[in-house]
Write a protein that holds these residues in place. Structure first.
Motif, PDB file in Angstrom:
ATOM      1  N   ALA A 214      10.674  25.703 -67.248  1.00 19.55           N
ATOM      2  CA  ALA A 214      11.633  25.643 -66.146  1.00 19.55           C
ATOM      3  C   ALA A 214      11.237  26.697 -65.119  1.00 19.55           C
ATOM      4  O   ALA A 214      10.736  27.771 -65.476  1.00 19.55           O
ATOM      5  CB  ALA A 214      13.050  25.891 -66.645  1.00 19.55           C
ATOM      6  N   VAL A 215      11.474  26.392 -63.855  1.00 23.08           N
ATOM      7  CA  VAL A 215      11.156  27.309 -62.766  1.00 23.08           C
ATOM      8  C   VAL A 215      12.449  27.744 -62.087  1.00 23.08           C
ATOM      9  O   VAL A 215      13.351  26.929 -61.859  1.00 23.08           O
ATOM     10  CB  VAL A 215      10.208  26.631 -61.749  1.00 23.08           C
ATOM     11  CG1 VAL A 215      10.186  27.389 -60.433  1.00 23.08           C
ATOM     12  CG2 VAL A 215       8.806  26.531 -62.320  1.00 23.08           C
ATOM     13  N   ASN A 216      12.526  29.024 -61.785  1.00 23.32           N
ATOM     14  CA  ASN A 216      13.684  29.601 -61.117  1.00 23.32           C
ATOM     15  C   ASN A 216      13.179  30.536 -60.030  1.00 23.32           C
ATOM     16  O   ASN A 216      12.955  31.718 -60.266  1.00 23.32           O
ATOM     17  CB  ASN A 216      14.542  30.356 -62.153  1.00 23.32           C
ATOM     18  CG  ASN A 216      15.588  31.215 -61.515  1.00 23.32           C
ATOM     19  OD1 ASN A 216      16.255  30.788 -60.578  1.00 23.32           O
ATOM     20  ND2 ASN A 216      15.729  32.436 -62.015  1.00 23.32           N
ATOM     21  N   GLY A 217      12.920  29.986 -58.837  1.00 22.62           N
ATOM     22  CA  GLY A 217      12.333  30.800 -57.779  1.00 22.62           C
ATOM     23  C   GLY A 217      10.942  31.247 -58.164  1.00 22.62           C
ATOM     24  O   GLY A 217      10.064  30.429 -58.431  1.00 22.62           O
ATOM     25  N   VAL A 218      10.734  32.575 -58.240  1.00 21.73           N
ATOM     26  CA  VAL A 218       9.421  33.108 -58.604  1.00 21.73           C
ATOM     27  C   VAL A 218       9.280  33.300 -60.110  1.00 21.73           C
ATOM     28  O   VAL A 218       8.275  33.829 -60.580  1.00 21.73           O
ATOM     29  CB  VAL A 218       9.163  34.450 -57.889  1.00 21.73           C
ATOM     30  CG1 VAL A 218       9.143  34.269 -56.378  1.00 21.73           C
ATOM     31  CG2 VAL A 218      10.213  35.492 -58.285  1.00 21.73           C
ATOM     32  N   GLN A 219      10.279  32.886 -60.849  1.00 22.19           N
ATOM     33  CA  GLN A 219      10.295  33.119 -62.296  1.00 22.19           C
ATOM     34  C   GLN A 219       9.977  31.841 -63.081  1.00 22.19           C
ATOM     35  O   GLN A 219      10.413  30.750 -62.707  1.00 22.19           O
ATOM     36  CB  GLN A 219      11.686  33.619 -62.717  1.00 22.19           C
ATOM     37  CG  GLN A 219      11.804  33.977 -64.200  1.00 22.19           C
ATOM     38  CD  GLN A 219      13.210  34.432 -64.556  1.00 22.19           C
ATOM     39  OE1 GLN A 219      14.197  33.868 -64.089  1.00 22.19           O
ATOM     40  NE2 GLN A 219      13.303  35.456 -65.379  1.00 22.19           N
TER      41      GLN A 219
END
Length: 305
Positions: A214-219
């Motif tokens: 999963a991607v959360n912005g730059v994370q």
């Protein structure tokens, strides 16, 4: 054996200010957690939306009997970000959780905590951090049970509290690039805060269409939710008495009650796992790293454990 502590980790996702305020108010009043970690960890561009509300949330959480720990950014690249970390570390009122080496250096010489994005993979590293003032360390989620055991033995010598994440997507990496913005045809500097569209992270699939991360912005986060309900007893036996719940877009008060009930032996592990799946319908669960397998795997609890 002393009672185990529950920590609510920092909110990784870009929720609206109103939703965040309601979330922490309910945590303050209803959740059986001992510690709450507050502050923006993932992206400094999000911080202005909630920073002005943090004093109010600290007061509300402390009134609810919670210890408040303030988290630093996990990736510091600009002068203003470095200054914000220095300002955070200079505050003497609350324990600071350092999430990168900038914050660790700023906190050196005074009691502080270490977050799970700092690579504490062996006893030698733990000993160095303890000498610099770290009193509590939340271990990275990729560690096996054997590695945690070695660190727990070192923590006894250094008198360091160890914490292990037990629920939620695992934080795996932080990048200078924003995958979330790029996936929506935007640049990082003009992202329009598009990550707000995914309050639980944007799911990714492999080229074969299998669920993955999963991607959360730059994370980058795990695609599955970590579930260590079945491993907490073993962890407690080796000296780990703090467990972290990472906020997800679900009923976190009910999740906290589930972990508290299992820790207090008022609910069996099997009952807790069934309840967790009811609270998070459609989610995949994992505990592979703990068992030395691929992280996305799930190993059922052995009957004899």
């Amino acid at each position: 054996m002393p009672s185990a502590k529950l920590t609510l980790g920092p909110l990784n996702f870009h929720w609206t200010t109103a939703v965040r305020r309601d979330f922490y108010a309910r945590i303050a009043d209803e959740a059986p957690v001992d510690t709450v970690v507050l502050g923006e960890v993932v992206c400094s561009k999000r911080a202005p939306f909630f920073d002005s509300h943090i004093p109010e949330m600290i007061e509300r959480l402390e009134r609810g009997g919670k210890e408040v720990v303030l988290a630093s950014l996990a990736l510091v690249m600009q002068a203003r970000e470095r200054q914000s970390v220095m300002d955070l570390a200079a505050g003497a009122d609350h324990l600071v959780e350092a999430n990168d080496l900038t914050a660790m250096a700023a906190c050196a010489g005074r009691p502080h905590a270490i977050g799970p994005l700092v690579a504490v993979y062996n006893p030698g590293t733990l000993e160095v951090m303890a000498r610099q003032g770290a009193t509590r360390v939340c271990l990275p989620g990729e560690l096996t049970a054997d590695a945690i055991l070695a660190l727990a033995r070192a923590a006894l010598i250094t008198n360091t509290q160890l914490e292990v994440q037990a629920f939620g997507r695992l934080p795996l990496a932080i990048s200078a690039r924003c995958y979330h913005a790029r996936a929506h045809g935007l640049h990082k500097d003009g992202c329009r805060y598009v990550c707000e569209k995914h309050p639980d992270g944007m799911d990714l699939e492999t080229l074969d269409g299998a669920p993955f991360l999963a991607v959360n912005g730059v994370q980058t986060l795990s695609g599955s939710y970590l579930d260590l309900l079945g491993e907490m007893g073993r962890l407690r036996n080796i000296g780990v008495d703090r467990f972290r719940l990472s906020p997800q877009d679900c009923d976190m008060v009910a999740v906290a009650h589930t972990f508290r009930d299992v820790l207090d032996n008022t609910m069996t592990v099997a009952q807790g796992q069934e309840r967790l799946r009811d609270l998070c319908p459609g989610q995949r669960f994992s505990n592979g790293f703990f068992h030395g397998a691929e992280g996305m795997a799930y190993r059922p609890r052995a009957p004899a454990e």
